[in-house]
Design a protein around this motif. Structure first.
Motif, PDB file in Angstrom:
ATOM      1  N   SER A  38      -7.521   4.744   0.742  1.00  0.00           N
ATOM      2  CA  SER A  38      -7.043   5.204   0.236  1.00  0.00           C
ATOM      3  C   SER A  38      -5.478   5.595  -0.424  1.00  0.00           C
ATOM      4  CB  SER A  38      -7.841   6.401  -0.290  1.00  0.00           C
ATOM      5  OG  SER A  38      -9.639   6.795   0.023  1.00  0.00           O
ATOM      6  N   ALA A  39      -5.646   4.802  -1.274  1.00  0.00           N
ATOM      7  CA  ALA A  39      -4.022   4.428  -2.134  1.00  0.00           C
ATOM      8  C   ALA A  39      -3.910   4.120  -3.001  1.00  0.00           C
ATOM      9  CB  ALA A  39      -3.084   3.575  -0.727  1.00  0.00           C
ATOM     10  N   GLN A  97       0.746  -1.216   0.029  1.00  0.00           N
ATOM     11  CA  GLN A  97      -0.042   0.218  -0.015  1.00  0.00           C
ATOM     12  C   GLN A  97       0.644   1.351  -0.287  1.00  0.00           C
ATOM     13  OE1 GLN A  97      -2.077   1.936   3.432  1.00  0.00           O
ATOM     14  NE2 GLN A  97      -3.712   1.170   2.964  1.00  0.00           N
ATOM     15  N   GLN A  98       0.074   2.475  -0.725  1.00  0.00           N
ATOM     16  CA  GLN A  98       1.026   3.466  -1.047  1.00  0.00           C
ATOM     17  C   GLN A  98       0.611   4.589  -0.850  1.00  0.00           C
ATOM     18  OE1 GLN A  98       3.369   4.182  -4.578  1.00  0.00           O
ATOM     19  NE2 GLN A  98       5.624   5.351  -3.484  1.00  0.00           N
ATOM     20  N   VAL A  99       0.666   5.256   0.454  1.00  0.00           N
ATOM     21  CA  VAL A  99      -0.531   6.392   0.555  1.00  0.00           C
ATOM     22  C   VAL A  99       0.570   7.301  -0.267  1.00  0.00           C
ATOM     23  CG1 VAL A  99      -1.321   7.751   2.408  1.00  0.00           C
ATOM     24  CG2 VAL A  99      -1.131   5.656   2.844  1.00  0.00           C
ATOM     25  N   LEU A 100      -0.155   8.584  -0.867  1.00  0.00           N
ATOM     26  CA  LEU A 100       0.072   9.425  -0.890  1.00  0.00           C
ATOM     27  C   LEU A 100       1.391  10.489  -0.476  1.00  0.00           C
ATOM     28  CD1 LEU A 100      -0.220  10.977  -3.945  1.00  0.00           C
ATOM     29  CD2 LEU A 100      -1.366  12.791  -2.679  1.00  0.00           C
ATOM     30  N   GLY A 101       2.319  10.281  -0.967  1.00  0.00           N
ATOM     31  CA  GLY A 101       3.694  11.277  -0.180  1.00  0.00           C
ATOM     32  C   GLY A 101       4.840  10.287   0.638  1.00  0.00           C
ATOM     33  N   THR A 146      -3.061  -0.187  -8.657  1.00  0.00           N
ATOM     34  CA  THR A 146      -4.602  -0.321  -8.306  1.00  0.00           C
ATOM     35  C   THR A 146      -4.579   1.720  -7.216  1.00  0.00           C
ATOM     36  OG1 THR A 146      -5.223  -2.184  -9.022  1.00  0.00           O
ATOM     37  CG2 THR A 146      -6.742  -0.553  -8.337  1.00  0.00           C
ATOM     38  N   ARG A 147      -5.530   2.206  -8.380  1.00  0.00           N
ATOM     39  CA  ARG A 147      -5.500   3.401  -7.328  1.00  0.00           C
ATOM     40  C   ARG A 147      -6.674   3.377  -6.566  1.00  0.00           C
ATOM     41  NH1 ARG A 147      -3.012   7.283  -5.353  1.00  0.00           N
ATOM     42  NH2 ARG A 147      -1.040   7.281  -7.010  1.00  0.00           N
ATOM     43  N   LEU A 148      -7.042   3.398  -5.289  1.00  0.00           N
ATOM     44  CA  LEU A 148      -8.002   3.293  -4.969  1.00  0.00           C
ATOM     45  C   LEU A 148      -8.970   4.222  -4.249  1.00  0.00           C
ATOM     46  CD1 LEU A 148     -10.392   1.402  -3.705  1.00  0.00           C
ATOM     47  CD2 LEU A 148      -9.135   1.022  -1.426  1.00  0.00           C
TER      48      LEU A 148
END
Lengths: 111, 114
Positions: B86-87, B36-40, B109-111
């Motif tokens: 959201s990630a 999972q990659q959260v923005l930033g 996949t951008r959720l």
């Protein structure tokens, strides 16, 4: 907290200059890998250096690993605008088969 | 050869719903990992599967689950979605010869959870 941390968080240079980014980690590792990510897309593998290696080269990339200091550096020589991206180090721990990424260095190469 | 593929590319859900994300590894690769990659931020390890068995799990709640199929493709399921889910969800495959093999990542996949 993160196993690996990159430094600096952001770096802005002119085309043709060299870019150096560093990664520090906390525990013993099996290997350390560097990845590049363009604009929040998938990661591209750049180079892997094993814990018994000290330096590795791939094209314009040079990676060093100092296990006594638990740190690594990535040098990009003669940078190009296309090198603009975020760069992450990832450590693979032993004996656990998990990868830990740092928070990345955002590199901007100005033409 | 095709690289790692993920579907869907983008997804919008509302809080409380569940979501299933899919990943097909590179042909011949038996190991799939999810991040999972959260923005930033950098990617956070969620799961690794090898030969349909869970090999590693990150620090995620039980709302997150995954499985791997006989053809080595994988699904990531997230139940009771929260806004914080959201990630960008990344899948990576590797050909395991030991710990810490090179991983090949899909486009993600951008959720978005509303």
């Amino acid at each position: 907290s993160q196993q690996g941390e990159e430094d600096p968080q952001a770096l802005s240079i002119q085309e043709g200059e060299n870019a150096t980014m560093n990664c520090s980690y906390k525990t013993s590792i099996n290997n350390l890998q560097w990845y590049r990510q363009n604009s929040g897309r998938g990661l591209v593998h750049l180079i892997l250096i094993r814990s018994n290696e000290r330096e590795k080269h791939s094209g314009r990339l040079r990676v060093t690993l100092d296990t006594s200091k638990k740190s690594s550096s990535l040098l990009i020589t003669a940078s190009r605008a296309a090198d603009t991206a975020s760069y992450f180090c990832a450590t693979a721990l032993t004996p656990f088969n998990k990868f830990y990424f740092g928070s990345g260095t955002k590199l901007n190469v100005k033409p | 050869d095709a690289g790692v593929t993920q579907s869907p590319t983008h997804l919008i859900k509302t809080r409380g719903q569940h979501v299933t994300l899919r990943c097909s590894p590179i042909s011949g690769h038996k190991s799939v990992s999810w991040y999972q990659q959260v923005l930033g931020q950098g990617p956070q390890f969620i799961f690794q599967y090898y030969e349909k068995e869970e090999r590693g799990r990150g620090n995620f709640p039980d709302r997150f689950s995954a499985r791997q199929f006989p053809n080595y493709s994988s699904e990531l399921n997230v139940n009771a979605l929260l806004l914080g889910d959201s990630a960008l969800y990344l899948c990576a495959s590797s050909s395991p010869s030991g710990i810490g093999d090179e991983q090949f990542f899909g486009p993600g996949t951008r959720l978005t959870v509303l």
